[in-house]
Design a protein around this motif. Structure first.
Motif, PDB file in Angstrom:
ATOM      1  N   ASN A  27       0.902  -1.148   0.000  1.00 32.88           N
ATOM      2  CA  ASN A  27       0.000   0.000   0.000  1.00 32.88           C
ATOM      3  C   ASN A  27       0.938   1.193   0.000  1.00 32.88           C
ATOM      4  O   ASN A  27       1.271   1.732   1.044  1.00 32.88           O
ATOM      5  CB  ASN A  27      -0.890  -0.027   1.237  1.00 32.88           C
ATOM      6  CG  ASN A  27      -1.851   1.136   1.259  1.00 32.88           C
ATOM      7  OD1 ASN A  27      -1.993   1.851   0.282  1.00 32.88           O
ATOM      8  ND2 ASN A  27      -2.497   1.330   2.389  1.00 32.88           N
ATOM      9  N   VAL A  28       1.394   1.556  -1.172  1.00 34.73           N
ATOM     10  CA  VAL A  28       2.532   2.462  -1.277  1.00 34.73           C
ATOM     11  C   VAL A  28       2.190   3.908  -0.992  1.00 34.73           C
ATOM     12  O   VAL A  28       1.113   4.380  -1.288  1.00 34.73           O
ATOM     13  CB  VAL A  28       3.220   2.380  -2.661  1.00 34.73           C
ATOM     14  CG1 VAL A  28       3.817   1.030  -2.867  1.00 34.73           C
ATOM     15  CG2 VAL A  28       2.284   2.735  -3.770  1.00 34.73           C
ATOM     16  N   ASP A  29       3.150   4.560  -0.382  1.00 33.67           N
ATOM     17  CA  ASP A  29       3.120   5.996  -0.203  1.00 33.67           C
ATOM     18  C   ASP A  29       4.001   6.615  -1.276  1.00 33.67           C
ATOM     19  O   ASP A  29       4.761   7.543  -1.023  1.00 33.67           O
ATOM     20  CB  ASP A  29       3.618   6.369   1.193  1.00 33.67           C
ATOM     21  CG  ASP A  29       2.619   5.973   2.256  1.00 33.67           C
ATOM     22  OD1 ASP A  29       1.425   6.270   2.072  1.00 33.67           O
ATOM     23  OD2 ASP A  29       3.022   5.358   3.246  1.00 33.67           O
ATOM     24  N   ALA A  30       3.930   6.023  -2.450  1.00 40.22           N
ATOM     25  CA  ALA A  30       4.673   6.486  -3.614  1.00 40.22           C
ATOM     26  C   ALA A  30       3.826   6.150  -4.834  1.00 40.22           C
ATOM     27  O   ALA A  30       2.919   5.338  -4.761  1.00 40.22           O
ATOM     28  CB  ALA A  30       6.025   5.788  -3.689  1.00 40.22           C
ATOM     29  N   GLN A  31       4.147   6.764  -5.926  1.00 41.55           N
ATOM     30  CA  GLN A  31       3.439   6.493  -7.172  1.00 41.55           C
ATOM     31  C   GLN A  31       4.100   5.322  -7.890  1.00 41.55           C
ATOM     32  O   GLN A  31       5.322   5.253  -7.954  1.00 41.55           O
ATOM     33  CB  GLN A  31       3.477   7.724  -8.064  1.00 41.55           C
ATOM     34  CG  GLN A  31       2.833   8.937  -7.417  1.00 41.55           C
ATOM     35  CD  GLN A  31       3.009  10.173  -8.276  1.00 41.55           C
ATOM     36  OE1 GLN A  31       2.435  10.268  -9.340  1.00 41.55           O
ATOM     37  NE2 GLN A  31       3.834  11.086  -7.803  1.00 41.55           N
ATOM     38  N   LEU A  32       3.301   4.417  -8.410  1.00 38.65           N
ATOM     39  CA  LEU A  32       3.844   3.320  -9.200  1.00 38.65           C
ATOM     40  C   LEU A  32       4.160   3.825 -10.599  1.00 38.65           C
ATOM     41  O   LEU A  32       3.416   4.619 -11.168  1.00 38.65           O
ATOM     42  CB  LEU A  32       2.835   2.177  -9.297  1.00 38.65           C
ATOM     43  CG  LEU A  32       2.515   1.436  -8.011  1.00 38.65           C
ATOM     44  CD1 LEU A  32       1.448   0.377  -8.268  1.00 38.65           C
ATOM     45  CD2 LEU A  32       3.762   0.799  -7.422  1.00 38.65           C
ATOM     46  N   THR A  33       5.267   3.345 -11.148  1.00 38.07           N
ATOM     47  CA  THR A  33       5.618   3.679 -12.524  1.00 38.07           C
ATOM     48  C   THR A  33       6.222   2.449 -13.176  1.00 38.07           C
ATOM     49  O   THR A  33       6.682   1.527 -12.504  1.00 38.07           O
ATOM     50  CB  THR A  33       6.578   4.886 -12.596  1.00 38.07           C
ATOM     51  OG1 THR A  33       6.647   5.334 -13.947  1.00 38.07           O
ATOM     52  CG2 THR A  33       7.952   4.573 -12.076  1.00 38.07           C
ATOM     53  N   ASP A  34       6.215   2.443 -14.490  1.00 42.84           N
ATOM     54  CA  ASP A  34       6.835   1.366 -15.253  1.00 42.84           C
ATOM     55  C   ASP A  34       8.099   1.913 -15.922  1.00 42.84           C
ATOM     56  O   ASP A  34       8.506   3.040 -15.661  1.00 42.84           O
ATOM     57  CB  ASP A  34       5.847   0.796 -16.274  1.00 42.84           C
ATOM     58  CG  ASP A  34       5.284   1.854 -17.220  1.00 42.84           C
ATOM     59  OD1 ASP A  34       5.810   2.985 -17.261  1.00 42.84           O
ATOM     60  OD2 ASP A  34       4.301   1.544 -17.920  1.00 42.84           O
ATOM     61  N   PHE A  35       8.702   1.094 -16.796  1.00 46.28           N
ATOM     62  CA  PHE A  35       9.945   1.550 -17.430  1.00 46.28           C
ATOM     63  C   PHE A  35       9.721   2.773 -18.318  1.00 46.28           C
ATOM     64  O   PHE A  35      10.582   3.644 -18.408  1.00 46.28           O
ATOM     65  CB  PHE A  35      10.600   0.415 -18.229  1.00 46.28           C
ATOM     66  CG  PHE A  35      11.285  -0.597 -17.351  1.00 46.28           C
ATOM     67  CD1 PHE A  35      12.426  -0.259 -16.641  1.00 46.28           C
ATOM     68  CD2 PHE A  35      10.785  -1.880 -17.227  1.00 46.28           C
ATOM     69  CE1 PHE A  35      13.060  -1.179 -15.822  1.00 46.28           C
ATOM     70  CE2 PHE A  35      11.414  -2.814 -16.412  1.00 46.28           C
ATOM     71  CZ  PHE A  35      12.549  -2.465 -15.710  1.00 46.28           C
ATOM     72  N   LYS A  36       8.570   2.852 -18.966  1.00 45.43           N
ATOM     73  CA  LYS A  36       8.264   4.027 -19.779  1.00 45.43           C
ATOM     74  C   LYS A  36       8.196   5.278 -18.887  1.00 45.43           C
ATOM     75  O   LYS A  36       8.713   6.335 -19.234  1.00 45.43           O
ATOM     76  CB  LYS A  36       6.945   3.830 -20.516  1.00 45.43           C
ATOM     77  CG  LYS A  36       6.600   4.948 -21.446  1.00 45.43           C
ATOM     78  CD  LYS A  36       5.317   4.662 -22.206  1.00 45.43           C
ATOM     79  CE  LYS A  36       4.953   5.824 -23.107  1.00 45.43           C
ATOM     80  NZ  LYS A  36       3.705   5.585 -23.827  1.00 45.43           N
ATOM     81  N   GLY A  37       7.586   5.136 -17.712  1.00 47.13           N
ATOM     82  CA  GLY A  37       7.532   6.240 -16.761  1.00 47.13           C
ATOM     83  C   GLY A  37       8.910   6.611 -16.241  1.00 47.13           C
ATOM     84  O   GLY A  37       9.198   7.788 -15.993  1.00 47.13           O
ATOM     85  N   PHE A  38       9.761   5.608 -16.072  1.00 51.44           N
ATOM     86  CA  PHE A  38      11.145   5.837 -15.658  1.00 51.44           C
ATOM     87  C   PHE A  38      11.838   6.739 -16.679  1.00 51.44           C
ATOM     88  O   PHE A  38      12.488   7.731 -16.331  1.00 51.44           O
ATOM     89  CB  PHE A  38      11.851   4.486 -15.540  1.00 51.44           C
ATOM     90  CG  PHE A  38      13.230   4.482 -14.948  1.00 51.44           C
ATOM     91  CD1 PHE A  38      14.046   5.595 -14.924  1.00 51.44           C
ATOM     92  CD2 PHE A  38      13.734   3.315 -14.404  1.00 51.44           C
ATOM     93  CE1 PHE A  38      15.327   5.567 -14.382  1.00 51.44           C
ATOM     94  CE2 PHE A  38      15.008   3.262 -13.860  1.00 51.44           C
ATOM     95  CZ  PHE A  38      15.802   4.385 -13.851  1.00 51.44           C
ATOM     96  N   VAL A  39      11.669   6.419 -17.952  1.00 51.51           N
ATOM     97  CA  VAL A  39      12.263   7.226 -19.015  1.00 51.51           C
ATOM     98  C   VAL A  39      11.700   8.646 -18.978  1.00 51.51           C
ATOM     99  O   VAL A  39      12.447   9.626 -19.099  1.00 51.51           O
ATOM    100  CB  VAL A  39      12.043   6.569 -20.394  1.00 51.51           C
ATOM    101  CG1 VAL A  39      12.465   7.499 -21.522  1.00 51.51           C
ATOM    102  CG2 VAL A  39      12.789   5.245 -20.484  1.00 51.51           C
ATOM    103  N   CYS A  40      10.393   8.773 -18.783  1.00 48.30           N
ATOM    104  CA  CYS A  40       9.770  10.100 -18.710  1.00 48.30           C
ATOM    105  C   CYS A  40      10.346  10.917 -17.556  1.00 48.30           C
ATOM    106  O   CYS A  40      10.577  12.121 -17.699  1.00 48.30           O
ATOM    107  CB  CYS A  40       8.253   9.980 -18.563  1.00 48.30           C
ATOM    108  SG  CYS A  40       7.439   9.419 -20.066  1.00 48.30           S
ATOM    109  N   LEU A  41      10.585  10.269 -16.414  1.00 50.35           N
ATOM    110  CA  LEU A  41      11.172  10.970 -15.273  1.00 50.35           C
ATOM    111  C   LEU A  41      12.569  11.492 -15.612  1.00 50.35           C
ATOM    112  O   LEU A  41      12.924  12.608 -15.241  1.00 50.35           O
ATOM    113  CB  LEU A  41      11.238  10.063 -14.049  1.00 50.35           C
ATOM    114  CG  LEU A  41       9.932   9.839 -13.309  1.00 50.35           C
ATOM    115  CD1 LEU A  41      10.073   8.706 -12.293  1.00 50.35           C
ATOM    116  CD2 LEU A  41       9.477  11.117 -12.620  1.00 50.35           C
TER     117      LEU A  41
END
Length: 93
Positions: free
Chosen positions: A68-82
């Motif tokens: 139950n994360v206190d962070a946003q989930l991201t995938d590899f595409k989101g990693f690249v966007c960051l």
């Protein structure tokens, strides 16, 4: 600045250097920090809008259904966007 955190000790090393405008991405074994009450991440839990966790690393460790994360989930595409959104990044092992 994007702080890419790869381990719980990396989070401990980085925590005092993270500035208010910085973003944090938990990858690899750093995802375990989400489950530790004594974790350095506790101080960042009210800043969910700037903290991400790589979903693939949660899945690889069998944690995706437990978190139950206190962070946003991201995938590899989101990693690249960051990385595109932040002109500088640093990786903490």
């Amino acid at each position: 600045m994007l702080h890419i955190i790869k381990s719980p000790s990396g989070l401990t090393d980085a925590i005092n250097l993270i500035q208010p405008d910085d973003a944090i991405l938990l990858v690899e074994d750093a995802v375990y920090a989400l489950f530790r009450q004594s974790s350095s991440l506790i101080g960042l839990k009210d800043q969910k809008d700037r903290c991400w966790v790589l979903q693939e690393d949660l899945v690889a460790r069998g944690l995706v259904d437990l978190v139950n994360v206190d962070a946003q989930l991201t995938d590899f595409k989101g990693f690249v966007c960051l990385t595109e959104q932040h002109t500088q990044s640093i990786t903490w092992d």
